[in-house]
Motif scaffolding. Structure first.
Motif, PDB file in Angstrom:
ATOM      1  N   ALA A 381       0.815  -1.219   0.000  1.00 21.94           N
ATOM      2  CA  ALA A 381       0.000   0.000   0.000  1.00 21.94           C
ATOM      3  C   ALA A 381       0.849   1.271   0.000  1.00 21.94           C
ATOM      4  O   ALA A 381       0.516   2.250  -0.688  1.00 21.94           O
ATOM      5  CB  ALA A 381      -0.935  -0.006   1.202  1.00 21.94           C
ATOM      6  N   ASP A 382       1.949   1.289   0.780  1.00 23.22           N
ATOM      7  CA  ASP A 382       2.829   2.466   0.814  1.00 23.22           C
ATOM      8  C   ASP A 382       3.366   2.781  -0.580  1.00 23.22           C
ATOM      9  O   ASP A 382       3.435   3.949  -0.987  1.00 23.22           O
ATOM     10  CB  ASP A 382       4.019   2.214   1.750  1.00 23.22           C
ATOM     11  N   ILE A 410      -6.420   2.310  -4.931  1.00 27.69           N
ATOM     12  CA  ILE A 410      -5.966   0.967  -4.528  1.00 27.69           C
ATOM     13  C   ILE A 410      -5.278   1.038  -3.172  1.00 27.69           C
ATOM     14  O   ILE A 410      -5.519   0.209  -2.277  1.00 27.69           O
ATOM     15  CB  ILE A 410      -5.029   0.360  -5.592  1.00 27.69           C
ATOM     16  N   SER A 411      -4.418   2.037  -3.003  1.00 29.70           N
ATOM     17  CA  SER A 411      -3.699   2.205  -1.742  1.00 29.70           C
ATOM     18  C   SER A 411      -4.676   2.406  -0.586  1.00 29.70           C
ATOM     19  O   SER A 411      -4.539   1.786   0.482  1.00 29.70           O
ATOM     20  CB  SER A 411      -2.760   3.412  -1.850  1.00 29.70           C
ATOM     21  N   TYR A 416      -4.197   2.207   3.405  1.00 29.77           N
ATOM     22  CA  TYR A 416      -3.330   3.382   3.565  1.00 29.77           C
ATOM     23  C   TYR A 416      -4.221   4.621   3.632  1.00 29.77           C
ATOM     24  O   TYR A 416      -4.560   5.228   2.618  1.00 29.77           O
ATOM     25  CB  TYR A 416      -2.336   3.476   2.409  1.00 29.77           C
ATOM     26  N   THR A 417      -4.606   5.019   4.840  1.00 30.89           N
ATOM     27  CA  THR A 417      -5.640   6.057   5.032  1.00 30.89           C
ATOM     28  C   THR A 417      -5.206   7.440   4.554  1.00 30.89           C
ATOM     29  O   THR A 417      -6.055   8.264   4.206  1.00 30.89           O
ATOM     30  CB  THR A 417      -6.038   6.124   6.519  1.00 30.89           C
ATOM     31  N   TYR A 422      -6.015  12.559  -1.119  1.00 31.84           N
ATOM     32  CA  TYR A 422      -5.606  12.665  -2.519  1.00 31.84           C
ATOM     33  C   TYR A 422      -6.659  12.072  -3.442  1.00 31.84           C
ATOM     34  O   TYR A 422      -6.844  12.534  -4.570  1.00 31.84           O
ATOM     35  CB  TYR A 422      -4.248  12.006  -2.733  1.00 31.84           C
ATOM     36  N   VAL A 423      -7.346  11.051  -2.948  1.00 26.43           N
ATOM     37  CA  VAL A 423      -8.462  10.484  -3.711  1.00 26.43           C
ATOM     38  C   VAL A 423      -9.510  11.575  -3.949  1.00 26.43           C
ATOM     39  O   VAL A 423     -10.001  11.770  -5.068  1.00 26.43           O
ATOM     40  CB  VAL A 423      -9.088   9.279  -2.969  1.00 26.43           C
ATOM     41  N   THR A 424      -9.814  12.317  -2.881  1.00 31.09           N
ATOM     42  CA  THR A 424     -10.815  13.389  -2.972  1.00 31.09           C
ATOM     43  C   THR A 424     -10.343  14.507  -3.892  1.00 31.09           C
ATOM     44  O   THR A 424     -11.103  15.021  -4.721  1.00 31.09           O
ATOM     45  CB  THR A 424     -11.108  13.951  -1.567  1.00 31.09           C
ATOM     46  N   ARG A 425      -9.070  14.880  -3.741  1.00 30.26           N
ATOM     47  CA  ARG A 425      -8.519  15.980  -4.529  1.00 30.26           C
ATOM     48  C   ARG A 425      -8.518  15.654  -6.019  1.00 30.26           C
ATOM     49  O   ARG A 425      -8.957  16.459  -6.852  1.00 30.26           O
ATOM     50  CB  ARG A 425      -7.110  16.305  -4.048  1.00 30.26           C
ATOM     51  N   ILE A 426      -8.014  14.460  -6.380  1.00 28.80           N
ATOM     52  CA  ILE A 426      -7.918  14.075  -7.797  1.00 28.80           C
ATOM     53  C   ILE A 426      -9.312  13.814  -8.375  1.00 28.80           C
ATOM     54  O   ILE A 426      -9.583  14.101  -9.544  1.00 28.80           O
ATOM     55  CB  ILE A 426      -7.043  12.825  -7.970  1.00 28.80           C
ATOM     56  N   LYS A 427     -10.185  13.335  -7.540  1.00 27.88           N
ATOM     57  CA  LYS A 427     -11.552  13.015  -7.976  1.00 27.88           C
ATOM     58  C   LYS A 427     -12.239  14.238  -8.592  1.00 27.88           C
ATOM     59  O   LYS A 427     -13.006  14.120  -9.557  1.00 27.88           O
ATOM     60  CB  LYS A 427     -12.345  12.511  -6.761  1.00 27.88           C
TER      61      LYS A 427
END
Length: 452
Positions: A381-382, A410-411, A416-417, A422-427
């Motif tokens: 995950a890292d 995936i991470s 990997y919390t 970053y998921v939110t930002r890129i989304k």
């Protein structure tokens, strides 16, 4: 007449002194074994020689043994070879076998595997179990003859059925590996057990493996422990390591870190890399022994130099943190790279960090990306998160928010919390179609990587 060994000795001696070869031989046996006379190798040698010079094959063989072992005379392989050959050519199976040994080891004669094979075969065909075993090895290894697992199996089986333990072990290996016969764990177990019960440590170890894994028998950790212990106490290194694992995991015995340490150490000093690595862990964690980073470093290094990936990684960490050794980023990089090239995901990730930061090596984002990707694809995950960062910032790879989103997702799903933000930002940057395409790929990842 009533059995009387003293009288037998008396009459053997009387006949021997008259030059009767068989009596001279029997008198030599009496002296050699200390039967009906005080053991005396000098006298045994004397009478064997007298009979041997008359061409009596059993005496020629025993005279060869005296020369080979230095009993009653000075050790002399040349003379041993000479007398073994004389008896072998008369068809004496014991001598044929020992002549084969001389050729195989180059004792008293130039090493010649073809001749060793020839004489082992001669003795084997007379039913001599040791020779049948050796002949099986010749076929198995392709020494002195063309490699032939079928013939190896045949001769191992012939000797095994006579109760020869080493042949029973090898026959078990044939069944286990499907060499010269169809693979059959039940038969492998049977023959390992036969040899183990005769005290052969390697067979005891293999029997333990069968019980531990349920090969050819119902899984039974108690029996596995029993047989590993039997072999370990005879000094068999692999069994000592496995016995340590039994104590570590509490399988077949109560967990006991002192015993873990004891048996890992016994195997480690014999050069078993996995035991050296685990002994290093004992010292690093202070389990079963006082914590000692110097000793941990020493044993990690021993295993690492044998190519053990886990030890190479830990050795790199020792150099990175200065535990048990002076901090040295160059050495840390070196050992992480060695482990990474063997596919160890944690080492691949750390190697990526070294390239990204330029520690122990010139900074190289492309190499950092390469090693993050290698670890990420193994499910770390890292590394998956760092790969997302590479795609976000265009470090070592062309900037690609879609790929970044893929690896962040995936991470995050792998635990990997920190990836969530970053998921939110890129989304918010991607279109609904792009997000759906990535989501589909992520679902496919977890479908094909169920353990991640």
């Amino acid at each position: 007449v009533r059995q009387d060994y003293n009288e037998a000795f008396r009459w053997f001696k009387a006949a021997a002194e008259q030059g009767i070869a068989e009596a001279q031989y029997n008198l030599g046996i009496c002296y050699y074994n200390g039967e009906h006379a005080k053991q005396d190798y000098n006298e045994a040698f004397r009478w064997f020689k007298a009979a041997a010079e008359q061409g009596y094959a059993p005496a020629q063989y025993n005279l060869g043994i005296c020369y080979y072992d230095g009993e009653g005379t000075k050790k002399d392989y040349n003379e041993a070879f000479r007398w073994f050959k004389a008896a072998a050519e008369q068809g004496d199976a014991d001598a044929q076998f020992n002549l084969g040994i001389c050729y195989a080891k180059g004792e008293g004669v130039k090493q010649n595997f073809n001749e060793a094979f020839r004489w082992f075969k001669a003795a084997a065909e007379q039913g001599y179990a040791k020779a049948q075993y050796r002949l099986g090895n010749c076929y198995y290894q392709g020494r002195g003859t063309k490699q032939d697992y079928n013939e190896a199996f045949r001769w191992f089986k012939t000797a095994a059925e006579q109760g020869y333990a080493e042949a029973q072990l090898n026959l078990g290996n044939c069944y286990k590996n499907g060499e010269g016969v169809k693979q059959d764990y039940y038969e492998a177990f049977r023959w390992f057990k036969a040899a183990a019960e005769q005290g052969l440590p390697e067979a005891q170890y293999n029997l333990g493996v069968c019980y531990a894994n349920g090969y050819g028998v119902r899984q039974d950790y108690n029996e596995a422990f029993r047989w590993f212990k039997a072999a370990a106490e005879q000094g068999y290194a692999k069994a000592q390591f496995n016995l340590g694992l039994c104590y570590l995991n509490g399988e077949g015995v109560r967990q006991d870190y002192k015993e873990v340490y004891r048996w890992f150490k016994a195997a480690a000093v014999q050069g078993i890399a996995e035991a050296q690595f685990n002994l290093g862990l004992c010292y690093a964690k202070g389990e079963g022994v006082k914590q000692d980073y110097n000793e941990a470093f020493r044993w990690f290094k021993a295993a690492a130099e044998q190519g053990y990936a886990g030890a190479q990684f830990n050795l790199g960490t020792c150099y990175l943190n200065g535990q048990g050794v002076k901090q040295d980023y160059n050495e840390a990089f070196r050992w992480y790279k060695a482990a990474a090239e063997q596919g160890l995901a944690d080492a691949q990730f750390n190697l990526g960090i070294f390239y990204a930061k330029g520690e122990g090596i010139k900074q190289d984002y492309k190499e950092a990306f390469r090693w993050y990707k290698a670890a990420a694809e193994q499910g770390l995950a890292d590394a998956q998160y760092n790969l997302g960062v590479c795609y976000t910032n265009g470090e070592g790879v062309r900037q690609d928010y879609k790929e970044a989103y893929y690896w962040y997702l995936i991470s995050y799903r792998n635990g990997y919390t920190d990836a969530e933000q970053y998921v939110t930002r890129i989304k918010n940057i991607l279109t609904d179609q792009q997000k759906q395409e990535v989501q589909d790929r992520v679902n496919e990842w977890f479908r094909t990587h169920p353990e991640e």
